[in-house]
Design a protein around this motif. Sequence first.
Motif, PDB file in Angstrom:
ATOM      1  N   LEU A   1       0.851  -1.182   0.000  1.00  5.69           N
ATOM      2  CA  LEU A   1       0.000   0.000   0.000  1.00  5.69           C
ATOM      3  C   LEU A   1       0.894   1.241   0.000  1.00  5.69           C
ATOM      4  O   LEU A   1       1.705   1.431   0.908  1.00  5.69           O
ATOM      5  N   LEU A   2       0.752   2.062  -1.035  1.00  6.01           N
ATOM      6  CA  LEU A   2       1.476   3.322  -1.121  1.00  6.01           C
ATOM      7  C   LEU A   2       0.530   4.473  -0.828  1.00  6.01           C
ATOM      8  O   LEU A   2      -0.643   4.447  -1.203  1.00  6.01           O
ATOM      9  N   VAL A   3       1.055   5.493  -0.179  1.00  7.10           N
ATOM     10  CA  VAL A   3       0.301   6.706   0.129  1.00  7.10           C
ATOM     11  C   VAL A   3       0.973   7.871  -0.584  1.00  7.10           C
ATOM     12  O   VAL A   3       2.177   8.097  -0.410  1.00  7.10           O
ATOM     13  N   ARG A   4       0.208   8.599  -1.381  1.00  9.04           N
ATOM     14  CA  ARG A   4       0.728   9.788  -2.068  1.00  9.04           C
ATOM     15  C   ARG A   4      -0.024  11.017  -1.570  1.00  9.04           C
ATOM     16  O   ARG A   4      -1.244  11.098  -1.683  1.00  9.04           O
ATOM     17  N   VAL A   5       0.713  11.947  -1.003  1.00  8.69           N
ATOM     18  CA  VAL A   5       0.151  13.197  -0.503  1.00  8.69           C
ATOM     19  C   VAL A   5       0.417  14.298  -1.525  1.00  8.69           C
ATOM     20  O   VAL A   5       1.560  14.459  -1.979  1.00  8.69           O
ATOM     21  N   VAL A   6      -0.611  15.040  -1.881  1.00  9.84           N
ATOM     22  CA  VAL A   6      -0.494  16.096  -2.879  1.00  9.84           C
ATOM     23  C   VAL A   6      -0.736  17.449  -2.222  1.00  9.84           C
ATOM     24  O   VAL A   6      -1.735  17.644  -1.519  1.00  9.84           O
ATOM     25  N   THR A   7       0.187  18.366  -2.452  1.00 13.66           N
ATOM     26  CA  THR A   7       0.051  19.746  -1.976  1.00 13.66           C
ATOM     27  C   THR A   7       0.300  20.675  -3.165  1.00 13.66           C
ATOM     28  O   THR A   7       0.804  20.235  -4.203  1.00 13.66           O
ATOM     29  N   PRO A   8      -0.015  21.958  -3.049  1.00 13.88           N
ATOM     30  CA  PRO A   8       0.275  22.879  -4.157  1.00 13.88           C
ATOM     31  C   PRO A   8       1.764  22.993  -4.461  1.00 13.88           C
ATOM     32  O   PRO A   8       2.148  23.292  -5.601  1.00 13.88           O
ATOM     33  N   GLU A   9       2.614  22.720  -3.476  1.00 13.05           N
ATOM     34  CA  GLU A   9       4.063  22.886  -3.663  1.00 13.05           C
ATOM     35  C   GLU A   9       4.767  21.616  -4.120  1.00 13.05           C
ATOM     36  O   GLU A   9       5.755  21.674  -4.865  1.00 13.05           O
ATOM     37  N   ALA A  10       4.292  20.448  -3.674  1.00  6.93           N
ATOM     38  CA  ALA A  10       5.019  19.197  -3.958  1.00  6.93           C
ATOM     39  C   ALA A  10       4.130  18.006  -3.641  1.00  6.93           C
ATOM     40  O   ALA A  10       3.084  18.131  -2.996  1.00  6.93           O
ATOM     41  N   GLU A  11       4.586  16.837  -4.115  1.00  7.82           N
ATOM     42  CA  GLU A  11       3.951  15.571  -3.761  1.00  7.82           C
ATOM     43  C   GLU A  11       4.905  14.775  -2.883  1.00  7.82           C
ATOM     44  O   GLU A  11       6.120  14.953  -2.949  1.00  7.82           O
ATOM     45  N   GLY A  12       4.344  13.900  -2.055  1.00  6.48           N
ATOM     46  CA  GLY A  12       5.170  13.054  -1.199  1.00  6.48           C
ATOM     47  C   GLY A  12       4.645  11.637  -1.171  1.00  6.48           C
ATOM     48  O   GLY A  12       3.435  11.402  -1.317  1.00  6.48           O
ATOM     49  N   TRP A  13       5.572  10.688  -0.980  1.00  8.22           N
ATOM     50  CA  TRP A  13       5.225   9.274  -0.987  1.00  8.22           C
ATOM     51  C   TRP A  13       5.561   8.612   0.348  1.00  8.22           C
ATOM     52  O   TRP A  13       6.575   8.929   0.969  1.00  8.22           O
ATOM     53  N   GLY A  14       4.711   7.706   0.757  1.00 11.60           N
ATOM     54  CA  GLY A  14       4.977   6.863   1.914  1.00 11.60           C
ATOM     55  C   GLY A  14       4.607   5.432   1.583  1.00 11.60           C
ATOM     56  O   GLY A  14       3.673   5.188   0.804  1.00 11.60           O
ATOM     57  N   GLU A  15       5.339   4.484   2.147  1.00  6.35           N
ATOM     58  CA  GLU A  15       5.096   3.062   1.890  1.00  6.35           C
ATOM     59  C   GLU A  15       4.664   2.376   3.179  1.00  6.35           C
ATOM     60  O   GLU A  15       5.359   2.450   4.196  1.00  6.35           O
ATOM     61  N   CYS A  16       3.516   1.719   3.142  1.00 10.19           N
ATOM     62  CA  CYS A  16       3.053   0.954   4.292  1.00 10.19           C
ATOM     63  C   CYS A  16       3.665  -0.449   4.220  1.00 10.19           C
ATOM     64  O   CYS A  16       3.522  -1.135   3.214  1.00 10.19           O
TER      65      CYS A  16
END
Length: 366
Positions: free
Chosen positions: A32-47
Amino acid sequence: MKITGIELRRIAMPLRAPFRTSFGVETARDVLLVRVVTPEAEGWGECVAMTEPLYNSEYVDGAADVLRRFLIPALPEGADAIAVKRALKPFKGHKMAKAALETAVLDAQLRARGESFGSYLGASRERVPCGVSVGIMDSIPELLDAVEGFIGEGYVRIKLKIQPGWDLAPVRAVRERFGDDVLLQVDANAAYTLADARQLAKLDAFDLLLIEQPLADDDLIQHAALAKLMSTPICLDESIESVEDAAAAITLGAASIINVKPGRVGGYLEAKAIHDLCVAHGVPVWCGGMLETGLGRAANVALAALPGFTLPGDTSASRRYFATDITTPFELADGHLDVPTGPGLGVEPIADILDDVTTAGEWIKL
């Protein structure tokens, strides 16, 4: 940092070979991957939760559910990673799900300001020494062939998975074949009880770096008792889910070494706190692995570059587990992996590869 949306993405990653421990056999990773989206950048986390609740109580479907129903809705507006950690604290357990969300937020936060994971955490090295975890095999000749291959690839430390009936003989065989110069340790994944103390003490003859999690994860007292009966250092893994657990283990004498797995303890902020505690008490730490893809591996390598990580970790090269990683593969060089220096994790998924291995996706607008 305003989060506009979060993607939950499931991917299927077949392993190059089955990986067997005392609690089961894995042939593929349902990640399960989590992708966070913001106006400045995206970020990834791995469960790093497994498909079934065998390593601990968490499992992938449960992680996705708790993220969707509770953790993501609890995110504060304008959250940074520290605020996320604080907001998720009231929810009991689910450390791996929390870690994935916190990591994705931290990745986006650091990418936006051009800072690397290693710099943020306090890394003191540009590369880290790498060990490899060797699963339980069908035969000792098969084990010896596997160990020979890993030593040939340059791994600086070998970890053997053990269980009752597969302990003294494989350890003895590896020592006799490869000699005393090989850094060797074993991992029981809580497969023994204190009644096995006499058998476990026989491992003292093989000059091991440590024995990892020999007894139940919820019994520090028994580990403290076992530590008095063995000269091999006791290392705790599953027993350590927080800095408080680490402090208790050190105080009781239940562990003289601690394996830090960020997913198990709730994220890299808590992992850093455990590192700092252990450094203050003179307790060595090393970075464990959960068969991560390149996303999780990048963060682990950055963590393993902190000064208190004085033992080689399970931060193996990508090809140890996967024929094709979802990021540019991590490759072993002289027994080491380079610490990524780019913003955030310093790596990102390769779109075509990620799409090929994706099995499901969900977009949550905030």
